[in-house]
Design a protein around this motif. Structure first.
Motif, PDB file in Angstrom:
ATOM      1  N   ARG A  61      14.032   1.445   3.768  1.00 55.58           N
ATOM      2  CA  ARG A  61      13.525   2.315   2.704  1.00 55.58           C
ATOM      3  C   ARG A  61      12.164   1.880   2.147  1.00 55.58           C
ATOM      4  O   ARG A  61      11.640   2.538   1.243  1.00 55.58           O
ATOM      5  N   LEU A  62      11.611   0.809   2.654  1.00 53.20           N
ATOM      6  CA  LEU A  62      10.320   0.352   2.132  1.00 53.20           C
ATOM      7  C   LEU A  62       9.257   1.421   2.334  1.00 53.20           C
ATOM      8  O   LEU A  62       9.174   2.034   3.402  1.00 53.20           O
ATOM      9  N   PRO A  63       8.405   1.632   1.336  1.00 52.62           N
ATOM     10  CA  PRO A  63       7.527   2.796   1.357  1.00 52.62           C
ATOM     11  C   PRO A  63       6.246   2.630   2.158  1.00 52.62           C
ATOM     12  O   PRO A  63       5.665   3.616   2.591  1.00 52.62           O
ATOM     13  N   GLY A  64       5.781   1.413   2.355  1.00 50.53           N
ATOM     14  CA  GLY A  64       4.450   1.236   2.914  1.00 50.53           C
ATOM     15  C   GLY A  64       4.445   0.700   4.320  1.00 50.53           C
ATOM     16  O   GLY A  64       5.466   0.725   5.021  1.00 50.53           O
ATOM     17  N   PRO A  65       3.315   0.159   4.760  1.00 49.80           N
ATOM     18  CA  PRO A  65       3.232  -0.417   6.110  1.00 49.80           C
ATOM     19  C   PRO A  65       4.126  -1.633   6.234  1.00 49.80           C
ATOM     20  O   PRO A  65       4.396  -2.332   5.261  1.00 49.80           O
ATOM     21  N   LEU A  66       4.594  -1.888   7.447  1.00 49.54           N
ATOM     22  CA  LEU A  66       5.481  -3.022   7.683  1.00 49.54           C
ATOM     23  C   LEU A  66       5.177  -3.593   9.063  1.00 49.54           C
ATOM     24  O   LEU A  66       5.432  -2.966  10.089  1.00 49.54           O
ATOM     25  N   ASP A  67       4.630  -4.812   9.078  1.00 50.37           N
ATOM     26  CA  ASP A  67       4.301  -5.474  10.339  1.00 50.37           C
ATOM     27  C   ASP A  67       5.390  -6.431  10.797  1.00 50.37           C
ATOM     28  O   ASP A  67       5.346  -6.915  11.930  1.00 50.37           O
ATOM     29  N   GLY A  68       6.337  -6.731   9.920  1.00 50.19           N
ATOM     30  CA  GLY A  68       7.401  -7.634  10.311  1.00 50.19           C
ATOM     31  C   GLY A  68       8.246  -8.046   9.128  1.00 50.19           C
ATOM     32  O   GLY A  68       8.012  -7.630   7.989  1.00 50.19           O
TER      33      GLY A  68
END
Length: 218
Positions: A61-68
């Motif tokens: 559910r995290l709203p932003g970019p996610l690299d890891g």
């Protein structure tokens, strides 16, 4: 359902691995490295257990970019089954992403112990890289991604090598920390230099900020 003892979850984390990350700090560690900045994660706490699926859902559910995702603590490999379940679900989730998402785990166990330990095998097979070894305060010399220079950064997959291999680490910027507050507590995220936290505490107290306690001196 498998449960993981959790100290806290945080997003975004920009100082513990490649890019913008989710951070999972587990609860419980018997290693008790002198000088550890996370003593609040050592003891076993009733009620700290959370369903692994709930942690994965938080990441989804995290709203932003996610690299890891970075897993720290506490000692993640003291919960090897739950850690493996978490990493397995996160890897499945990451497989649907357009850009790669790596899984990085920090451990106070030396790499040979992790490498040769049967209880850790499944979790290790799901990591892209591991930062392994006990924290030694006198060896906190500023090495990238490590609290002390005896620790090893061990890439385990293609993405692990690309993001955490020797060449990649050579390009890491100087260590940074993040500071967050909920109005009553300050949280420091990252890998500070030796004695930096004590100097910061002294300077803030001199400026009129009263400290009741600090996890790294508790």
């Amino acid at each position: 359902m498998t449960q993981l003892a959790v100290n806290r979850l945080h997003y975004p984390v920009n100082v513990l691995g490649h890019g913008v990350r989710a951070g999972v700090w587990v609860q419980g560690c018997t290693l008790a490295c002198p000088g550890c900045m996370s003593r609040d994660t050592w003891e076993q706490r009733p009620g700290a257990e959370v369903d692994v699926e709930a942690v994965v859902e938080w990441v989804r559910r995290l709203p932003g970019p996610l690299d890891g995702v970075t897993v720290s603590g506490g000692e993640p490999f003291q919960q090897p089954h739950a850690l493996a379940e978490l990493l397995d679900a996160l890897r499945e989730f990451g497989a649907t992403a357009e850009a790669p998402r790596d899984l990085l785990v920090f451990s106070g166990y030396a790499w040979p112990r992790l490498r040769d330990g049967e209880p850790y095998r499944r979790a290790l097979s799901l990591c892209d890289a591991v930062v392994a070894g006990p924290y030694v305060a006198r060896r906190n010399t500023g090495t990238p991604l490590r609290g002390s220079d005896n620790q090893q950064v061990v890439p385990l997959t293609q993405w692990g090598h690309e993001r955490y291999g020797e060449e990649a680490l050579a390009g890491y910027a100087e260590r940074r920390v993040q500071v967050m507050t909920d109005g009553t507590e300050l949280r420091v995220i990252g890998i500070p230099h030796r004695a930096e936290l004590a100097r910061w505490q002294a300077a803030s107290e001199a400026g009129g900020v009263n400290w009741e306690s600090a996890t790294w001196t508790a």
